[in-house]
Design an enzyme around this catalytic site. Sequence first.
Site, mmCIF file in Angstrom:
data_model
loop_
_atom_site.group_PDB
_atom_site.id
_atom_site.type_symbol
_atom_site.label_atom_id
_atom_site.label_comp_id
_atom_site.label_asym_id
_atom_site.label_seq_id
_atom_site.Cartn_x
_atom_site.Cartn_y
_atom_site.Cartn_z
ATOM 1 N N HIS A 380 0.788 -1.232 0.000
ATOM 2 C CA HIS A 380 0.000 0.000 0.000
ATOM 3 C C HIS A 380 0.815 1.274 0.000
ATOM 4 C CE1 HIS A 380 -4.207 -1.320 0.498
ATOM 5 N NE2 HIS A 380 -3.645 -2.404 1.010
ATOM 6 N N LYS A 569 -8.529 14.247 3.986
ATOM 7 C CA LYS A 569 -7.716 13.028 4.007
ATOM 8 C C LYS A 569 -6.797 13.155 5.222
ATOM 9 C CE LYS A 569 -6.255 14.113 -0.247
ATOM 10 N NZ LYS A 569 -6.226 12.856 -0.974
ATOM 11 N N ARG A 570 -6.088 12.084 5.584
ATOM 12 C CA ARG A 570 -5.138 12.214 6.684
ATOM 13 C C ARG A 570 -4.175 13.362 6.402
ATOM 14 N NH1 ARG A 570 -5.225 8.242 10.791
ATOM 15 N NH2 ARG A 570 -3.504 9.494 11.589
ATOM 16 N N LYS A 575 0.944 14.479 1.258
ATOM 17 C CA LYS A 575 -0.343 14.833 0.655
ATOM 18 C C LYS A 575 -0.456 16.333 0.388
ATOM 19 C CE LYS A 575 -2.882 10.919 2.765
ATOM 20 N NZ LYS A 575 -3.684 10.285 1.705
ATOM 21 N N THR A 677 -8.292 6.900 -2.604
ATOM 22 C CA THR A 677 -9.652 6.436 -2.883
ATOM 23 C C THR A 677 -10.648 7.572 -2.663
ATOM 24 O OG1 THR A 677 -9.763 5.601 -0.614
ATOM 25 C CG2 THR A 677 -9.288 3.999 -2.353
ATOM 26 N N LYS A 681 -14.302 8.712 -4.676
ATOM 27 C CA LYS A 681 -15.600 9.075 -4.087
ATOM 28 C C LYS A 681 -16.067 10.424 -4.624
ATOM 29 C CE LYS A 681 -13.850 6.986 0.120
ATOM 30 N NZ LYS A 681 -13.165 7.356 1.380
HETATM 31 C C1 LIG Z 1 -11.878 7.552 1.639
HETATM 32 C C2 LIG Z 1 -11.394 7.905 2.971
HETATM 33 C C3 LIG Z 1 -10.020 8.063 3.203
HETATM 34 C C4 LIG Z 1 -8.987 7.955 2.107
HETATM 35 O O1 LIG Z 1 -8.794 9.234 1.524
HETATM 36 P P1 LIG Z 1 -7.551 9.545 0.577
HETATM 37 O O2 LIG Z 1 -7.890 10.888 0.004
HETATM 38 O O3 LIG Z 1 -7.532 8.478 -0.479
HETATM 39 O O4 LIG Z 1 -6.334 9.565 1.410
HETATM 40 C C5 LIG Z 1 -9.600 8.388 4.474
HETATM 41 N N1 LIG Z 1 -10.477 8.549 5.484
HETATM 42 C C6 LIG Z 1 -11.805 8.416 5.298
HETATM 43 C C7 LIG Z 1 -12.721 8.617 6.446
HETATM 44 C C8 LIG Z 1 -12.309 8.089 4.038
HETATM 45 O O5 LIG Z 1 -13.631 7.944 3.876
#
Ligand SMILES: *Cc1c(COP(=O)(O)O)cnc(C)c1O
Length: 834
Positions: A380, A569-570, A575, A677, A681
């Site tokens: 990952h 995101k985190r 990032k 991911t 979304k």
């Molecule tokens: C989808 C999701 C992530 C992943 O987000 P990235 O932008 O791909 O890092 C992290 N936390 C939550 C709560 C999510 O729903």
Amino acid sequence: MAKKKQTEAETDHEKHIFELLKQMGMSEKDIEADFVHYLYNMLGRDIESDAYYQFKAMSYTVRDRLMMRWKDTWKAYNGGKNKKAYYLSMEFLIGRSLSNNLLNLGIETEAEKAMYQLGGSLEMIEEAEKDAGLGNGGLGRLAACFMDSCATLGLPVLGYGLRYEYGMFKQLIKNGYQVEEPDHWLGFGYYPWEIQRSEYTRVIKFGGYSRQFTDPHTGELTIHWEDAEEVFAVPFDVPIPGYKNGVVNTLRLWSAEATEGFNLSEFNQGSYFEAVADKSDAENITMVLYPNDSSENGKELRLRQQYFLVSASLQDVVCQWVDKFGDDFTDFAEYNVFQLNDTHPSLAVAELMRILIDDRKLHWDEAWAIVSSSMAYTNHTLLPEALERWSVSLFEKLLPRVLEIIYEINARFMKQVAMKWPGDLPRQRRMSIIDEHNHVCMAYLAIVGSFSINGVAALHSQLLKEGLFNDFYQLWPERFNNKTNGVTQRRWMASCNPGLKTLLDEKIGEKWVTELTQLSKIEDFVNDKPFRQTWMAVKRENKQRLADLVEKETGVKFDVTALFDVQVKRIHEYKRQLLNVLHVIHLYSRIKRGDTDNWTNRCVIIGGKAAPGYAMAKKIIKLVNSVADIVNSDPDVGDKLKLAFIPNYRVSAMEIIAPGTDLSEQISTAGKEASGTGNMKFMMNGAVTIGTLDGANVEILDAVGQENFFLFGLKTPEVAELRQHYYPQGYIDTDSDLQAVFGLLEAGHFNQLEPGIFDDIIQSVKSPNDPWMTLADFRSYVEAQEEVALAFQNHSRWNTMSIINSARSGIFSTDRTMREYNDDIWKLKPVKMP
Ligand SMILES: *Cc1c(COP(=O)(O)O)cnc(C)c1O
């Protein structure tokens, strides 16, 4: 004869019981009756009571309706000899389950009506459910989406994870700083979706030593793990319903329990504290989720957690096998496959060897043949700090027998390497599972023990082969493959965006819910006026919902006609939330100097948790909040620009955020984000992406084309090349916009009462050693953002881009991802339930 008769009699009783159970109706009236029964009779509450009790009553009502289907599915999987896959993951970021389960059972409308009849509201009940936050971010959420898709495809896949008492911490913002609060998501009882199954409790060993002796009966050399402390692993099963297909899969979460309440001998000697501490030591194992996303941390308790998960799950699978087929393991690997979600469960390679050899008396070669054809590993991340390595001394203390097995695996592997590259000592040193600092490299253990090794997006898989795992790729090219991530459209569209669902159902039918490529059909309506208008109206409504959330959480008021520009995101340097903030400061500076001709109003949202020990990430959160305070309170700025940091980003927040977003920020340094991911979304819900060529952005761009994507920044090879002579001051010297931004930052404009607090941030981006090369991409990012602003002014053009992004997101369904895992790796036969 007598025995047969008895079985038949039981079957008759069973039939009778099943008849009774099948009477469980799915109508509005049935749901109403059961809901009231649970609320009044079981919980002792009434319709006036707290929404949480109503949520509990509704979840029991729904769970009842999963139970028979769950049992039937279990039977279908275990009746004959069927191949099964096991998804081993330290994280399952499930979020809420009520609305998802209602959707998949096909009874949302009935439940809604039932609640309406009772004078309540289903939405309010759904809101009362706590998120099951048993994960950090993308990796854990991926596991949850995978489970949903496997159930919908009827694939016999069992999830194995840990039932953490405390999940991901709750993030509060105080004076702009992140404050962590424990997330006691279980409250004082049980999670309403789980069933405790104490009858499948397993015993896990730690410590002690390993002793060889000759078996007096067989004369064979046998190895015993002795004097170990023992901990119980108690399983809790969570049902995972497929979409309207009668399938209910299982997520089995292990909870640690002390084998005895007290160590009696210590108790008798008066060591009261030690005796009780033993118990809490054992139960500590599943007490809390480690809140580090993409970084290892070398703590003993974490290694205990990993072994606990792996040992309990493998024992579970092997015991079920032995119950059915005895000690004949010849075709075990034909019927069982383990998917390792990152290196966290890679001890599975050694632990299955231990079980087969020590407990089941197989020879090494037989055992290795089984292990190495039943394990598959998903990588990952390419970040070096995330590659797990555990010291040999920790292993010796905690898992002495497992360490012996790892040594043996490595010795045999090193022989293989030497045969392939005779005399190439540097290569042997590079590839050894035990590194030069006497650490066990978990990724290498996973690779050596697996028949399949995959990355999670095309670019990422390519980079694994070329870089990080190149030696292994040269040795075993056939093991490497790509499986681009996805997300489930049931949660991320159908359930969280009801306005969009209604529009889609009406225009293209309901098939997209299980076949997302059907979305391409909406491109036929891209010029259809009523369709376009409804599309825009749906987005507007969702933006209002998001604006309400932002106001409730932060007090900042958003104007829904502005561009909603979102990065959630985190929080991590790779990032590059910092790049986003620099852009906001740039816009602010433009407003202050009156450079606002042809302006596009913009509301920027940033959200995400920082690992509690990650000082720089926490400082970035403070910076976002400090900039927000200045920007939002300046009358010169007004509606032109707003900035809000949404606290406590989590799955249920994303369910409101993704549908209400116009612009999705995916701006990592090229080559650093494995897939992402969140980007998918947003795309599904009609947001347009501004992004670098990184992770799955590459495939998103491929799908939508340059004209529907705002691409900027260095490419992966350019990043690598620039690293040799990176000179960030050069960008400042030649860019007056950057000078203005740093002018404000360095003057302490955003931290007048807390001088100097951002010095470390400023220093880090100005350092020639900045691994994320933020300033190198600033100009290109600002230009792409100017394109965004222009495009958004043309509502019609933006609407087209929005429709096309959603229309072409079909490939990012985890249904597609799971089909690929199954076709290439697992090879399971889907079941069909009546
Ligand atoms: C989808 C999701 C992530 C992943 O987000 P990235 O932008 O791909 O890092 C992290 N936390 C939550 C709560 C999510 O729903």
